[in-house]
Design an enzyme around this catalytic site. Structure first.
Site, mmCIF file in Angstrom:
data_model
loop_
_atom_site.group_PDB
_atom_site.id
_atom_site.type_symbol
_atom_site.label_atom_id
_atom_site.label_comp_id
_atom_site.label_asym_id
_atom_site.label_seq_id
_atom_site.Cartn_x
_atom_site.Cartn_y
_atom_site.Cartn_z
ATOM 1 N N LYS A 84 6.854 -11.839 3.594
ATOM 2 C CA LYS A 84 7.157 -10.584 4.303
ATOM 3 C C LYS A 84 6.723 -10.684 5.764
ATOM 4 O O LYS A 84 7.440 -10.248 6.665
ATOM 5 C CB LYS A 84 6.478 -9.401 3.586
ATOM 6 C CG LYS A 84 7.158 -9.057 2.267
ATOM 7 C CD LYS A 84 6.388 -8.080 1.381
ATOM 8 C CE LYS A 84 7.116 -7.941 0.037
ATOM 9 N NZ LYS A 84 6.438 -7.054 -0.925
ATOM 10 N N ASP A 141 8.752 0.985 1.003
ATOM 11 C CA ASP A 141 9.067 0.538 -0.362
ATOM 12 C C ASP A 141 9.888 1.596 -1.108
ATOM 13 O O ASP A 141 10.431 1.308 -2.173
ATOM 14 C CB ASP A 141 7.764 0.337 -1.163
ATOM 15 C CG ASP A 141 7.246 -1.093 -1.105
ATOM 16 O OD1 ASP A 141 8.073 -2.015 -1.152
ATOM 17 O OD2 ASP A 141 6.016 -1.271 -1.051
ATOM 18 N N GLN A 177 0.894 -4.044 -1.340
ATOM 19 C CA GLN A 177 1.439 -4.980 -2.326
ATOM 20 C C GLN A 177 0.896 -4.657 -3.720
ATOM 21 O O GLN A 177 -0.313 -4.507 -3.904
ATOM 22 C CB GLN A 177 1.103 -6.420 -1.910
ATOM 23 C CG GLN A 177 1.753 -7.495 -2.763
ATOM 24 C CD GLN A 177 3.292 -7.525 -2.656
ATOM 25 O OE1 GLN A 177 3.863 -7.192 -1.618
ATOM 26 N NE2 GLN A 177 3.945 -7.915 -3.713
HETATM 27 N N1 GUN Z 1 5.250 -6.068 -6.128
HETATM 28 C C1 GUN Z 1 6.386 -6.578 -6.650
HETATM 29 N N2 GUN Z 1 7.466 -6.135 -5.966
HETATM 30 C C2 GUN Z 1 6.990 -5.330 -4.992
HETATM 31 C C3 GUN Z 1 7.616 -4.581 -3.955
HETATM 32 O O1 GUN Z 1 8.838 -4.540 -3.792
HETATM 33 N N3 GUN Z 1 6.767 -3.895 -3.142
HETATM 34 C C4 GUN Z 1 5.422 -3.884 -3.310
HETATM 35 N N4 GUN Z 1 4.694 -3.161 -2.472
HETATM 36 N N5 GUN Z 1 4.813 -4.563 -4.263
HETATM 37 C C5 GUN Z 1 5.599 -5.282 -5.092
#
Ligand code: GUN
Length: 285
Positions: free
Chosen positions: A52, A119, A96
């Site tokens: 990311k 998100d 996350q």
């Molecule tokens: N963990 C697995 N997929 C995601 C996601 O799309 N966003 C976040 N914040 N955590 C995750």
């Protein structure tokens, strides 16, 4: 059979975001900023967070990483979220998941300002998606839709089966397919005759988190198969929820793992962060 190339589609999306970011900087002096919060030492989360951050750099965003130790308290994490909510140069906040067990992920998500919730996990944004009037789309399901569009795969009137009902993927995935007039079925661990239901699908989305769960008998001839899984097989090798080698020749389209849905999740995150920066600065497209 055609492989849906997530790397290629995500590169196109990121290129578009990069161009718009340049314009935003030149015309308005605004640089989108994303804060990524990671708690503890989960190795998969570390890889995702690094990817990311890399994507932010590639499209010209500012990114800030907040790596907190495993023993971080709920109060400390909420306090960081509050600080980030108030930081004007941060437009998107991503915590996350999964968080260490002692932390309450629901409370943390609800503490994020919905306008910075790139998100689309906050109840306000989830509600807006239900109503079809959203600012942000959840990254993985929106990435899947973008792939379908990119390969001109129609959804309207198709039998769509989603395996998995998580808040992150399964539920919003079903909603986005419904928005495009798919006839949607959500399957889960209590579903009876799972193989039979799946074998009726024109579009089958696997989001179960079990290696090679979808076998060839579960797939209709000519189906579109989308694999959201990121699993390890018996030899520790990265694989998806679909038994790719045995299923692929039965499909019209299939996504590989890696190089399928994964890169699309990040591309949508970039789109959402750009949109957040525009909304927070009252800039319309
Ligand atoms: N963990 C697995 N997929 C995601 C996601 O799309 N966003 C976040 N914040 N955590 C995750």
């Amino acid at each position: 059979m055609q492989i849906i190339d997530g790397k290629k589609v995500s590169a196109q999306v990121k290129e578009e975001v990069k161009n718009q970011t340049l314009e935003l900087k030149e015309k308005h002096g605004v640089t989108p900023g994303l804060a990524v919060v990671i708690v503890g030492n989960d190795s998969a989360s570390r890889v995702y967070v690094n990817n990311k951050k890399k994507a932010c750099e590639a499209v010209g965003f500012k990114s800030e990483e907040y790596a907190l130790p495993e023993q971080t308290t709920q109060e400390e994490l909420l306090s960081l979220v509050k600080t980030l909510n108030e930081k004007p140069d941060i437009n998107g906040i991503l915590v996350q998941l999964p968080l260490p067990k002692h932390l309450d992920d629901k409370a943390v998500i609800e503490a994020i300002n919905p306008e910075k919730d790139v998100d689309a996990f906050h109840a306000v944004n989830v509600g807006k998606i239900m109503l079809g009037e959203y600012d942000f789309l959840p990254c993985t399901p929106a990435g899947v839709m973008e792939m379908l569009h990119s390969y001109d795969i129609p959804v309207s009137g198709k039998n769509c089966v989603v395996i998995g009902r998580s808040n992150i993927v399964g539920k919003p995935m079903a909603m986005l397919l419904l928005h495009e007039n798919g006839t949607v079925t959500i399957c889960h661990s209590r579903t009876k005759n799972l193989a039979e239901v799946c074998s009726q699908a024109d579009i089958l989305v696997a989001a179960v988190g079990k290696p090679k769960f979808v076998t060839v008998d579960m797939v209709k001839e000519g189906a579109v198969v989308i694999d959201v899984g990121m699993d390890r097989d018996e030899n520790g090798k990265l694989c998806g929820d679909v038994d790719f080698e045995n299923v692929k020749d039965k499909c019209s389209f299939i996504t590989p793992v890696p190089g399928g849905v994964g890169p699309m999740t990040i591309a949508t995150l970039m789109k959402n962060t750009l949109k957040a920066a525009k909304l927070q600065n009252n800039i319309s497209d």
